[in-house]
Scaffold this active site. Structure first.
Site, PDB file in Angstrom:
ATOM      1  CD1 TRP A 167      -0.070  -1.460   3.147  1.00 33.54           C
ATOM      2  CD2 TRP A 167       0.635   0.653   3.280  1.00 33.54           C
ATOM      3  NE1 TRP A 167       0.739  -1.366   4.250  1.00 33.54           N
ATOM      4  CE2 TRP A 167       1.179  -0.075   4.356  1.00 33.54           C
ATOM      5  CE3 TRP A 167       0.949   2.010   3.169  1.00 33.54           C
ATOM      6  CZ2 TRP A 167       2.038   0.505   5.310  1.00 33.54           C
ATOM      7  CZ3 TRP A 167       1.795   2.582   4.101  1.00 33.54           C
ATOM      8  CH2 TRP A 167       2.319   1.834   5.149  1.00 33.54           C
ATOM      9  CE  LYS A 201      -2.983  -9.172  -2.342  1.00 32.15           C
ATOM     10  NZ  LYS A 201      -3.675  -7.953  -1.851  1.00 32.15           N
ATOM     11  CB  ALA A 234      -2.020  -3.207  -0.400  1.00 29.80           C
ATOM     12  N   GLY A 293       6.583  -6.379  -0.217  1.00 32.82           N
ATOM     13  CA  GLY A 293       5.890  -6.277   1.061  1.00 32.82           C
ATOM     14  C   GLY A 293       6.824  -6.635   2.201  1.00 32.82           C
ATOM     15  CB  SER A 294       6.131  -7.467   5.687  1.00 34.47           C
ATOM     16  OG  SER A 294       5.228  -8.538   5.486  1.00 34.47           O
ATOM     17  CD  GLU A 302      12.679  -5.406  -5.005  1.00 39.51           C
ATOM     18  OE1 GLU A 302      13.232  -4.845  -4.041  1.00 39.51           O
ATOM     19  OE2 GLU A 302      13.264  -5.640  -6.073  1.00 39.51           O
ATOM     20  CG  LEU A 303      11.181  -9.610   0.925  1.00 36.62           C
ATOM     21  CD1 LEU A 303      11.719 -10.889   1.536  1.00 36.62           C
ATOM     22  CD2 LEU A 303       9.693  -9.746   0.621  1.00 36.62           C
ATOM     23  NE  ARG A 305      10.673   8.857  -2.436  1.00 37.91           N
ATOM     24  CZ  ARG A 305      10.906   7.596  -2.796  1.00 37.91           C
ATOM     25  NH1 ARG A 305      11.677   6.820  -2.068  1.00 37.91           N
ATOM     26  NH2 ARG A 305      10.375   7.124  -3.895  1.00 37.91           N
ATOM     27  CD  GLU A 321      10.329  -2.193   6.952  1.00 35.93           C
ATOM     28  OE1 GLU A 321       9.661  -3.228   7.113  1.00 35.93           O
ATOM     29  OE2 GLU A 321      10.621  -1.742   5.837  1.00 35.93           O
ATOM     30  CB  SER A 380      13.664   5.396  -5.764  1.00 31.89           C
ATOM     31  OG  SER A 380      13.484   4.846  -4.483  1.00 31.89           O
TER      32      SER A 380
HETATM   33  P1  NAP Z   1       2.518  -6.889   3.701  1.00 28.40           P
HETATM   34  O1  NAP Z   1       1.601  -6.974   4.841  1.00 28.40           O
HETATM   35  O2  NAP Z   1       3.582  -7.916   3.566  1.00 28.40           O
HETATM   36  O3  NAP Z   1       1.567  -6.887   2.396  1.00 28.40           O
HETATM   37  C1  NAP Z   1       2.075  -6.723   1.099  1.00 28.40           C
HETATM   38  C2  NAP Z   1       1.113  -7.356   0.111  1.00 28.40           C
HETATM   39  O4  NAP Z   1       1.031  -8.750   0.353  1.00 28.40           O
HETATM   40  C3  NAP Z   1      -0.322  -6.826   0.224  1.00 28.40           C
HETATM   41  O5  NAP Z   1      -0.897  -6.807  -1.059  1.00 28.40           O
HETATM   42  C4  NAP Z   1      -0.969  -7.889   1.089  1.00 28.40           C
HETATM   43  O6  NAP Z   1      -2.360  -7.961   0.942  1.00 28.40           O
HETATM   44  C5  NAP Z   1      -0.314  -9.134   0.549  1.00 28.40           C
HETATM   45  N1  NAP Z   1      -0.350 -10.281   1.445  1.00 28.40           N
HETATM   46  C6  NAP Z   1      -0.340 -10.295   2.789  1.00 28.40           C
HETATM   47  N2  NAP Z   1      -0.367 -11.576   3.238  1.00 28.40           N
HETATM   48  C7  NAP Z   1      -0.399 -12.374   2.140  1.00 28.40           C
HETATM   49  C8  NAP Z   1      -0.426 -13.786   1.937  1.00 28.40           C
HETATM   50  N3  NAP Z   1      -0.430 -14.642   2.947  1.00 28.40           N
HETATM   51  N4  NAP Z   1      -0.453 -14.255   0.673  1.00 28.40           N
HETATM   52  C9  NAP Z   1      -0.450 -13.408  -0.380  1.00 28.40           C
HETATM   53  N5  NAP Z   1      -0.420 -12.067  -0.258  1.00 28.40           N
HETATM   54  C10 NAP Z   1      -0.379 -11.555   0.989  1.00 28.40           C
HETATM   55  O7  NAP Z   1       3.283  -5.518   3.630  1.00 28.40           O
HETATM   56  P2  NAP Z   1       2.677  -4.054   3.739  1.00 28.40           P
HETATM   57  O8  NAP Z   1       2.453  -3.742   5.150  1.00 28.40           O
HETATM   58  O9  NAP Z   1       1.539  -3.893   2.789  1.00 28.40           O
HETATM   59  O10 NAP Z   1       3.882  -3.205   3.149  1.00 28.40           O
HETATM   60  C11 NAP Z   1       4.915  -2.748   3.934  1.00 28.40           C
HETATM   61  C12 NAP Z   1       6.142  -3.627   3.776  1.00 28.40           C
HETATM   62  O11 NAP Z   1       6.520  -3.647   2.409  1.00 28.40           O
HETATM   63  C13 NAP Z   1       7.328  -3.087   4.544  1.00 28.40           C
HETATM   64  O12 NAP Z   1       8.006  -4.130   5.192  1.00 28.40           O
HETATM   65  C14 NAP Z   1       8.203  -2.504   3.439  1.00 28.40           C
HETATM   66  O13 NAP Z   1       9.562  -2.449   3.750  1.00 28.40           O
HETATM   67  C15 NAP Z   1       7.923  -3.418   2.305  1.00 28.40           C
HETATM   68  N6  NAP Z   1       8.244  -2.768   1.045  1.00 28.40           N
HETATM   69  C16 NAP Z   1       9.354  -3.180   0.372  1.00 28.40           C
HETATM   70  C17 NAP Z   1       9.713  -2.568  -0.817  1.00 28.40           C
HETATM   71  C18 NAP Z   1      10.916  -3.023  -1.567  1.00 28.40           C
HETATM   72  O14 NAP Z   1      11.021  -2.695  -2.746  1.00 28.40           O
HETATM   73  N7  NAP Z   1      11.841  -3.755  -0.964  1.00 28.40           N
HETATM   74  C19 NAP Z   1       8.932  -1.530  -1.327  1.00 28.40           C
HETATM   75  C20 NAP Z   1       7.800  -1.125  -0.615  1.00 28.40           C
HETATM   76  C21 NAP Z   1       7.471  -1.765   0.572  1.00 28.40           C
HETATM   77  P3  NAP Z   1      -3.316  -7.237   2.022  1.00 28.40           P
HETATM   78  O15 NAP Z   1      -3.173  -5.806   1.770  1.00 28.40           O
HETATM   79  O16 NAP Z   1      -4.676  -7.719   1.709  1.00 28.40           O
HETATM   80  O17 NAP Z   1      -2.853  -7.663   3.371  1.00 28.40           O
END
Ligand code: NAP
Length: 502
Positions: free
Chosen positions: A175, A199, A201, A253-254, A275-276, A303, A406, A466
């Site tokens: 998101w 898919k 967020a 995501g995470s 990308e975590l 940012r 984090e 970036s």
């Molecule tokens: P998240 O909870 O891991 O969710 C990311 C995505 O995965 C969302 O679309 C989420 O859907 C989905 N998801 C969650 N559980 C899942 C499962 N069991 N199976 C399939 N999909 C699933 O992370 P977030 O809180 O949205 O984002 C923040 C994290 O992203 C931070 O840790 C950040 O560092 C990381 N991030 C990394 C980068 C990079 O390039 N390294 C860039 C941006 C963000 P829902 O929304 O429905 O839960």
């Protein structure tokens, strides 16, 4: 109607009316895009989308279940052979048209993003431009995918290498950058000739739905891009990850969810890009230009309200300049205007959820219990919306949670170090390895430190890394693979080698 772009120089919707807000939300398709058709979820379920500045419901979108997800993969699999055969120039032109559309509609898309995600309008608009640049970059890459030809070393035969699309992909986005994390995956998938199920967020589906419509309008054939919005991400995507028609998964995501997805992907040895999370050190040496370091710190920390995987998470400052740096940063952070992202002059919007705001409170409580001193902020200023004050904490114990975890919010924790080795040891003492920042004016030290840092990206005397033309990604538990740059398209290509007896 809000003030004009010429008055504010940012977004024509600055300080929008309720009608402006309603109009941009209403303009978005709220259904699933499957096989080129917009349709509701099979069981008619819907999922609410909230405005984090008020907690109010903005609208509802379709809430896909597993059957919808499988239908989306059916469409992607059916479209794959035709799409792989589509001339690269046509794929390139579609991306180019979508780039131009994003730029032309940047103002309304920025308002839409601010409404569902909370970041200030200027930042939303900057993200639309950044997101569009991935489409432009990959439109240029689409026609430059090539192979190799070589004479075998012993002269017997010829070695040929060709690149082919991996096949149907599952792309899962977070998101925090609702549009750019999408184009960073969709752009190279289109360039390479892959079809996909996307898919987004659950908090920010609207930007992705708007992007999908733009791509369709730009000529993307039915079934190439399918979008499922859902409140049950795990249930909806599980059947796809074990389906042999799926060939690749790209996730942002995470680290926690990434680990689960990697485990699931083992079932059919799926290709994955991950990308975590991050825990970026921001190292300031005593020979650094302190003004530049403070300026860079503001960008690297603030940012996207601190909700960035690349956000500076641990400020490590040479002992002799630590107090000065902390004081200057505290002055700058205290001066930031917090408020709804649509308001003029606002620099810090709300966090994404009440849970995220509450975790800031817990971080600060833990840091101060361990001896940290709050120099700026330290509170949640309003009870409506999920705001948290920009905060600076000095004398942080490296064992405090603000250093080990984090943060994903507007807290800048600072600790000092006495020498380069100590700084590097602290910087590398994390499971993460995404971004790091270094400020020094000593050229020899620049290279020593950059080479020793165990991070995929280093900002050297600058607070942002970036760039669509650069390989974005992490080491260690921050991920696998790279997005953007020449590397980005490789993630969507298979390598086939032909041993030619000629
Ligand atoms: P998240 O909870 O891991 O969710 C990311 C995505 O995965 C969302 O679309 C989420 O859907 C989905 N998801 C969650 N559980 C899942 C499962 N069991 N199976 C399939 N999909 C699933 O992370 P977030 O809180 O949205 O984002 C923040 C994290 O992203 C931070 O840790 C950040 O560092 C990381 N991030 C990394 C980068 C990079 O390039 N390294 C860039 C941006 C963000 P829902 O929304 O429905 O839960």
């Amino acid at each position: 109607m809000g003030r004009s772009a010429s008055e504010e120089g940012v977004c024509r919707f600055l300080n929008p009316s309720k009608e402006d807000e309603r109009a941009v939300v209403e303009a978005v398709r709220k259904e699933l895009l499957i096989a080129g058709r917009w349709r509701p979820a099979t069981d008619g379920r819907q999922l609410p989308v909230h405005d984090p500045s008020t907690g109010e419901v903005l609208c509802h979108v379709a809430d896909a279940g597993p059957a919808d997800a499988v239908a989306a993969l059916d469409a992607a699999a059916a479209a794959q052979p035709g799409w792989a055969a589509c001339p690269p120039r046509e794929r390139s032109d579609i991306l180019r048209r979508a780039f131009e559309q994003l730029i032309a509609r940047a103002d309304e898309l920025a308002l839409l993003m601010t409404l569902e995600m909370g970041k200030p309008l200027a930042e939303s608009k900057a993200e639309i431009v950044y997101a569009a640049e991935f489409l432009r970059w990959f439109s240029e890459e689409a026609v430059r995918i090539d192979g190799r030809y070589a004479v075998a070393p012993n002269g017997q035969g010829r070695l040929m290498v060709m690149k082919q699309p991996v096949g149907p992909c599952l792309l899962i986005t977070p998101w925090n950058f609702p549009m750019a994390m999408g184009t960073r995956k969709i752009g190279p998938a289109i360039a390479a000739g892959c079809t996909m199920v996307v898919k987004p967020a659950r908090e920010t589906p609207l930007s992705m739905l708007a992007l999908a419509e733009i791509l369709s309008d730009s000529g993307l054939p039915a079934g190439v891009l399918n979008v499922i919005t859902t409140s049950t991400a795990g249930d909806a995507t599980a059947p796809l990850i074990t389906d042999p028609r799926l060939r690749k998964m790209s996730f942002t995501g995470s680290t926690e969810v990434g680990r689960t997805l990697i485990a699931q992907s083992a079932h059919q040895v799926l290709r994955v890009s991950m990308e975590l999370g991050g825990n970026a050190p921001f190292i300031v040496f005593d020979d650094a230009d302190l003004d530049a370091a403070v300026e860079g710190a503001m960008i690297a920390k603030m940012r996207n309200i601190g909700e960035a995987c690349t956000a500076a998470n641990r400020f490590l400052v040479a002992e002799s300049v630590a107090a000065d740096f902390a004081q200057r940063l505290a002055v700058r952070m205290s001066a930031l205007k917090v408020g709804r992202g649509t308001e003029p002059g606002v620099q810090v919007g709300p966090l994404i959820t009440a849970k995220a705001r509450d975790s800031m409170r817990a971080f600060v409580a833990d840091a101060t219990e361990r001896g940290g001193r709050v120099l700026a902020g330290g509170n949640a200023p309003e009870d409506r919306g999920y705001y948290y004050q920009p905060t600076v904490i000095a004398d942080v114990d490296p064992g405090a949670r603000v250093f080990t975890d984090e943060i994903f919010g507007p807290i800048a924790p600072i600790a000092s170090f006495t020498n380069e080795q100590e700084a590097l040891a602290i910087a590398n003492s994390t499971q993460y390895g995404l971004a790091a920042y270094v400020y020094t004016s000593d050229m020899r030290r620049c290279f020593r430190v950059v080479e020793a840092l165990e991070f995929g990206m280093v900002g050297l005397n600058q607070g942002i890394v970036s760039n669509p033309a650069a390989p974005f990604g992490g080491m260690k538990q921050s991920g696998v693979g790279r997005e953007g740059g020449r590397e980005g398209v490789e993630e969507y290509l298979e390598t086939k080698y032909i041993a030619a007896n000629v």
